[in-house]
Design a protein around this motif. Structure first.
Motif, PDB file in Angstrom:
ATOM      1  N   GLN A  22       0.744  -1.174   0.158  1.00 38.43           N
ATOM      2  CA  GLN A  22       0.087  -0.165  -0.026  1.00 38.43           C
ATOM      3  C   GLN A  22       0.869   1.321  -0.081  1.00 38.43           C
ATOM      4  N   ALA A  23       1.899   1.426   0.682  1.00 40.35           N
ATOM      5  CA  ALA A  23       2.837   2.173   0.867  1.00 40.35           C
ATOM      6  C   ALA A  23       3.452   2.507  -0.476  1.00 40.35           C
ATOM      7  N   GLU A  24       3.985   1.587  -1.240  1.00 46.18           N
ATOM      8  CA  GLU A  24       4.630   1.822  -2.577  1.00 46.18           C
ATOM      9  C   GLU A  24       3.499   2.303  -3.613  1.00 46.18           C
ATOM     10  N   ASN A  44      12.415   8.439   1.038  1.00 41.96           N
ATOM     11  CA  ASN A  44      11.671   7.424   1.610  1.00 41.96           C
ATOM     12  C   ASN A  44      11.029   6.236   0.817  1.00 41.96           C
ATOM     13  N   PHE A  45      10.675   6.601  -0.310  1.00 44.62           N
ATOM     14  CA  PHE A  45      10.411   5.426  -1.341  1.00 44.62           C
ATOM     15  C   PHE A  45      11.465   4.887  -1.721  1.00 44.62           C
ATOM     16  N   GLY A  46      12.704   5.638  -1.862  1.00 36.85           N
ATOM     17  CA  GLY A  46      14.070   4.905  -2.196  1.00 36.85           C
ATOM     18  C   GLY A  46      14.341   4.105  -1.430  1.00 36.85           C
ATOM     19  N   MET A  70      15.353   7.034  -7.370  1.00 36.13           N
ATOM     20  CA  MET A  70      14.797   7.782  -6.327  1.00 36.13           C
ATOM     21  C   MET A  70      15.863   8.855  -5.529  1.00 36.13           C
ATOM     22  N   PHE A  71      17.041   8.258  -4.918  1.00 37.29           N
ATOM     23  CA  PHE A  71      17.733   9.036  -4.639  1.00 37.29           C
ATOM     24  C   PHE A  71      18.545  10.273  -5.283  1.00 37.29           C
ATOM     25  N   GLN A  72      18.764   9.807  -6.550  1.00 33.85           N
ATOM     26  CA  GLN A  72      19.258  10.792  -7.617  1.00 33.85           C
ATOM     27  C   GLN A  72      18.467  11.915  -7.860  1.00 33.85           C
ATOM     28  N   ALA A  86      19.425  11.532   1.644  1.00 34.00           N
ATOM     29  CA  ALA A  86      19.658  10.953   0.304  1.00 34.00           C
ATOM     30  C   ALA A  86      21.205  10.843  -0.226  1.00 34.00           C
ATOM     31  N   LEU A  87      22.058  11.583   0.347  1.00 36.26           N
ATOM     32  CA  LEU A  87      23.585  11.222  -0.015  1.00 36.26           C
ATOM     33  C   LEU A  87      24.103   9.830   0.816  1.00 36.26           C
TER      34      LEU A  87
END
Length: 353
Positions: free
Chosen positions: A7-9, A29-31, A47-49, A61-62
């Motif tokens: 559900q979160a995805e 958070n999604f990453g 996602m982080f990029q 993120a880093l």
């Protein structure tokens, strides 16, 4: 739970598709969800990029991208991300822990990794208790698995459990490092040619081998004494007290263990005697039952013989009391004569004339 993750995805994808510039926090958070739960490192890195494109100095993120890059085998990119994070925040606990893991696993720089963990502990000394527990556990893992410093590892895990007793695997890890402090110390390899563990007596014909507990105690004391002498020559006088303390702990644990062995041995021997006594009682009961069955069979045999004798007496009495059975055999060709002779008169008139 799996349902919540799915559900979160779905919610994250809906949010990202509905906005051309989604929140950086949502991207991070999604990453993390993709990397940690779905094991989708490529999707997580994307996602982080995107988060770093929107905010190049975003520490989460880093650090997260560095961990993903390390998992993908991109060591240089991972190090660049961590260095960027530490330039921005030299005391960031997550960045320091991630860099320590990088130095330990990829560069085999245990001293550098330990420095990073020490900085991380110093940085979270009065802050997030959850982060401190994580640093303590990771640092303890390095000390135990790489440096074999079990005493220090034990202290760190004890501190982590004092903060959060529910640390997953904490108690088991603590037992492991405590046992590691004793393994190999009672009889080190250097003493193997001088001291040998006494063996149990060989079982002879119909006999049983027995372990000589007194001999084991004497062996252990000799091993500890020799270990202490070896420790003096190996470590020097400055660490002599530490060596003696280690030996005292070994002797204490050994004494407790041997007392338990003696107690168990005594209990086992008592139980064996009780079992033997029970077996003897059972054998006696079986013999008594067999004897009783033999006597009962003998009584039955005498009773059957008595019955036969009684039957013979009855038959004899019948023959004596019945004239038909006791008189001579009647002539079957002359019934009248026979009956007349029997009863005292003649039934044949011609014979009477």
């Amino acid at each position: 739970e799996r349902g919540d993750n799915e559900q979160a995805e779905a919610l994250y994808r809906t949010l990202l598709s509905s906005s051309s510039s989604p929140p950086v926090t949502a991207l991070v958070n999604f990453g993390r969800l993709l990397a940690g739960v779905k094991q989708n490192l490529t999707g997580a890195d994307e996602m982080f990029q995107r988060a770093l494109n929107a905010s190049p100095s975003c520490l989460p993120a880093l650090v997260s991208r560095a961990e993903v890059q390390l998992g993908m085998g991109e060591v240089e990119t991972a190090e660049e991300c961590l260095q960027a994070a530490l330039r921005k925040a030299p005391k960031d606990v997550d960045a320091l822990c991630a860099y320590a893991a990088l130095m330990e696993r990829e560069f085999e720089d245990t001293e550098g990794a330990e420095r990073m963990y020490r900085k991380a502990l110093s940085a979270c000394s009065g802050g997030d208790r959850r982060r401190r527990v994580r640093v303590l556990c990771r640092y303890a893992g390095l000390l135990a698995s790489v440096k074999q410093d079990y005493k220090r590892a034990e202290e760190l895990v004890e501190e982590a459990l004092a903060i959060d007793p529910s640390v997953k695997g904490g108690v088991k890890f603590l037992e492991m490092v405590r046992s590691k402090q004793l393994v190999g110390r009672a009889l080190p390899p250097s003493l193997s040619s001088h001291v040998s563990l006494p063996q149990g007596g060989a079982a002879g014909a119909g006999g049983e081998g027995e372990v000589d507990l007194d001999a084991i105690i004497e062996w252990f004391q000799s091993a500890c004494s020799l270990e202490c002498e070896q420790a003096k020559s190996r470590w020097g006088r400055t660490e002599e007290e530490e060596a003696k303390e280690a030996i005292r702990r070994i002797e204490l644990y050994a004494s407790q263990a041997l007392e338990r062995i003696k107690a168990v041995d005594k209990d086992v021997r008592v139980r064996i005697e009780e079992l033997k006594e029970t077996c003897r009682a059972v054998d006696k009961m079986r013999q008594e039952r067999k004897e009783e069955e033999r006597r009962e069979e003998e009584r039955r045999r005498e009773w059957r013989q008595e019955e036969r004798r009684e039957e013979e007496r009855r038959q004899e009495e019948k023959k004596t009391s019945n004239p038909f059975l006791s008189s001579p055999r009647i002539n079957q060709t002359d019934h009248s004569t026979g009956l007349g002779s029997l009863f005292g008169f003649n039934l044949n008139p011609s014979a009477a004339a």
